[in-house]
Design an enzyme around this catalytic site. Structure first.
Site, PDB file in Angstrom:
ATOM      1  N   HIS A 195      26.157  39.393  46.251  1.00  0.00           N
ATOM      2  CA  HIS A 195      24.692  39.571  45.297  1.00  0.00           C
ATOM      3  C   HIS A 195      25.248  39.556  43.881  1.00  0.00           C
ATOM      4  O   HIS A 195      24.672  38.833  42.972  1.00  0.00           O
ATOM      5  CB  HIS A 195      23.696  40.798  45.380  1.00  0.00           C
ATOM      6  CG  HIS A 195      24.439  41.916  45.604  1.00  0.00           C
ATOM      7  ND1 HIS A 195      25.511  42.587  46.217  1.00  0.00           N
ATOM      8  CD2 HIS A 195      23.994  42.929  43.909  1.00  0.00           C
ATOM      9  CE1 HIS A 195      25.610  43.881  45.419  1.00  0.00           C
ATOM     10  NE2 HIS A 195      24.541  44.088  43.988  1.00  0.00           N
ATOM     11  N   ASP A 196      26.589  39.851  43.322  1.00  0.00           N
ATOM     12  CA  ASP A 196      26.839  39.779  42.067  1.00  0.00           C
ATOM     13  C   ASP A 196      27.818  39.187  41.545  1.00  0.00           C
ATOM     14  O   ASP A 196      28.655  39.356  40.741  1.00  0.00           O
ATOM     15  CB  ASP A 196      26.895  41.841  41.702  1.00  0.00           C
ATOM     16  CG  ASP A 196      25.319  42.521  41.365  1.00  0.00           C
ATOM     17  OD1 ASP A 196      24.683  41.635  40.998  1.00  0.00           O
ATOM     18  OD2 ASP A 196      25.967  43.371  40.636  1.00  0.00           O
ATOM     19  N   LYS A 199      28.551  37.748  38.031  1.00  0.00           N
ATOM     20  CA  LYS A 199      29.461  38.629  36.937  1.00  0.00           C
ATOM     21  C   LYS A 199      30.912  39.116  37.241  1.00  0.00           C
ATOM     22  O   LYS A 199      31.928  39.093  36.119  1.00  0.00           O
ATOM     23  CB  LYS A 199      29.431  40.308  37.520  1.00  0.00           C
ATOM     24  CG  LYS A 199      27.662  40.448  37.542  1.00  0.00           C
ATOM     25  CD  LYS A 199      27.670  42.699  37.533  1.00  0.00           C
ATOM     26  CE  LYS A 199      26.443  43.187  37.537  1.00  0.00           C
ATOM     27  NZ  LYS A 199      26.594  44.082  37.559  1.00  0.00           N
ATOM     28  N   HIS A 224      24.001  36.153  35.316  1.00  0.00           N
ATOM     29  CA  HIS A 224      24.628  36.287  36.446  1.00  0.00           C
ATOM     30  C   HIS A 224      24.324  36.372  37.998  1.00  0.00           C
ATOM     31  O   HIS A 224      24.787  35.665  38.764  1.00  0.00           O
ATOM     32  CB  HIS A 224      25.597  37.722  37.288  1.00  0.00           C
ATOM     33  CG  HIS A 224      24.759  39.176  37.284  1.00  0.00           C
ATOM     34  ND1 HIS A 224      23.159  39.815  36.038  1.00  0.00           N
ATOM     35  CD2 HIS A 224      24.399  39.335  38.372  1.00  0.00           C
ATOM     36  CE1 HIS A 224      23.061  40.180  37.170  1.00  0.00           C
ATOM     37  NE2 HIS A 224      23.305  40.455  38.605  1.00  0.00           N
ATOM     38  N   HIS A 248      17.494  39.107  43.153  1.00  0.00           N
ATOM     39  CA  HIS A 248      17.999  40.871  43.697  1.00  0.00           C
ATOM     40  C   HIS A 248      17.298  41.240  41.946  1.00  0.00           C
ATOM     41  O   HIS A 248      17.651  42.629  42.829  1.00  0.00           O
ATOM     42  CB  HIS A 248      18.472  40.435  44.171  1.00  0.00           C
ATOM     43  CG  HIS A 248      20.509  40.513  43.319  1.00  0.00           C
ATOM     44  ND1 HIS A 248      21.077  39.538  42.726  1.00  0.00           N
ATOM     45  CD2 HIS A 248      21.062  41.643  42.297  1.00  0.00           C
ATOM     46  CE1 HIS A 248      21.965  40.108  41.951  1.00  0.00           C
ATOM     47  NE2 HIS A 248      22.024  40.958  41.722  1.00  0.00           N
ATOM     48  N   ASP A 277      20.596  48.312  46.347  1.00  0.00           N
ATOM     49  CA  ASP A 277      21.753  47.931  45.044  1.00  0.00           C
ATOM     50  C   ASP A 277      21.100  48.972  43.845  1.00  0.00           C
ATOM     51  O   ASP A 277      22.608  49.440  44.069  1.00  0.00           O
ATOM     52  CB  ASP A 277      21.624  46.059  44.603  1.00  0.00           C
ATOM     53  CG  ASP A 277      21.722  46.157  43.178  1.00  0.00           C
ATOM     54  OD1 ASP A 277      23.063  46.791  42.661  1.00  0.00           O
ATOM     55  OD2 ASP A 277      21.733  45.569  43.233  1.00  0.00           O
TER      56      ASP A 277
HETATM   57 FE   LIG Z   1      22.929  42.011  40.145  1.00  0.00          FE
END
Ligand SMILES: [Fe+2]
Length: 333
Positions: A195-196, A199, A224, A248, A277
């Protein structure tokens, strides 16, 4: 949440059948429809290409002898169009000699069947090629590379180390509690881990900044979700999680980003991830604060249930799951 809750449809494969003889097409259609498959018929190469562009074709059965563009040429063209994924092609031919088979192989054909064909043999070949297609998609090497990138990215920052893997694991746990299918659980695991991923392009200075972020830095961080979607988009095996990566950070009340989606407009997978999260971030140590206890984190989430960040119904189920887990002595992290 009803028991029919599902993130993905269990769909039967789409077969593209191409033959200039209507009777052959009808026969193929009858055989495969009876077996529950979806069949799209094309009487020429050009209409086959049109169908290919409009339907999620999983496999093609192509007659070699056709007026205009023949089966060999069509096979070659479809293989070129699908170079990033695996589209099995079976050539249907009355010409059962080795010269034609070699030409077929050179054009990328995966198998051959001679006319008049045995329906059982045809179905068996198609099934085994579809299994192979599933395997190819499963073994998408690039996916593993991306998963490795997540670990490398998180290793830069001791405060987020392991966050994505934990979110993936715990999202899977929540998916089981929600009664989602094995396929959906698998998707949620990948979505949680990735999900990240967007980044990856952010500097450590911003990621670790303890004080207030400038509006420019906030803008960069918000990106991101879109960068992550772009990174995963080329991989066929990750298509199912793109909406989760993109959404998200959407909020139930519509004030999230990047699309200001609200309520059930937000994909279910993203609504699930958003809770997990936040939960994992809250109980992790951050540069500007220590670790919160699980109890106080759950209390906080419970208090904020109706304040607009999350799907309140999902939060209720999440709290119920956590309650049951703690009664069983389960320890998170
Ligand atoms: Fe995130």
């Amino acid at each position: 949440m009803g028991s029919s809750l599902s993130l993905s449809k269990e769909e039967m494969p789409f077969i593209l059948a191409v033959d200039d003889m209507p009777s052959n097409l009808e026969l193929i259609e009858a055989i495969f429809q009876q077996a529950g498959y979806n069949v799209c018929k094309a009487s020429s190469a050009s209409s086959a290409l049109e169908i290919y562009n409009s339907y999620p074709v999983d496999i093609a059965i192509i007659d070699v002898m056709m007026p205009g563009m023949n089966g060999f040429e069509l096979c070659k063209m479809l293989k070129k169009l699908t170079s990033r994924q695996y589209l099995p092609i079976v050539l249907l031919t009355a010409l059962n000699d080795s010269k034609n088979r070699i030409t077929g192989l050179e054009c990328g054909a995966d198998d051959f069947i001679s006319k008049p064909f045995d329906p059982v043999e045809l179905i068996t070949k198609i099934k085994s090629l579809l299994n192979l297609k599933d395997l190819y998609e499963e073994l998408d090497h690039s996916e593993n590379i991306i998963l490795t990138l997540v670990v490398a990215m998180e290793a830069r920052d001791p405060y987020t180390k392991g966050h994505s893997t934990r979110v993936g694991d715990f999202a899977t746990e929540f998916a089981s509690f929600l009664g989602l299918s094995g396929k959906d659980r698998e998707l949620l695991k990948k979505a949680g881990v990735l999900h990240d991923i967007g980044k990856i392009g952010l500097s450590e200075r911003i990621l670790r900044k303890p004080g207030r972020l400038t509006s420019e830095e906030v803008k960069m961080i918000k990106k991101h979700t879109l960068v992550g979607e772009d990174i995963c988009r080329p991989l066929v095996s990750l298509h199912g999680i793109l909406p989760a990566i993109r959404s998200h950070h959407e909020r139930w009340d519509g004030s999230g980003f990047p699309d200001n989606l609200a309520g059930e407009e937000i994909p279910l997978m993203a609504r699930i991830l958003s809770i997990i999260d936040a939960f994992d971030a809250m109980i992790s140590i951050r540069p500007y604060r220590g670790r919160r206890t699980i109890e106080s984190t759950l209390e906080l989430i419970g208090n904020e249930r109706y304040l607009g960040q999350w799907d309140p119904e999902l939060v209720g189920i999440f709290l119920k799951m956590m309650n049951q887990m703690s009664m069983k002595g389960y320890h998170y992290v």
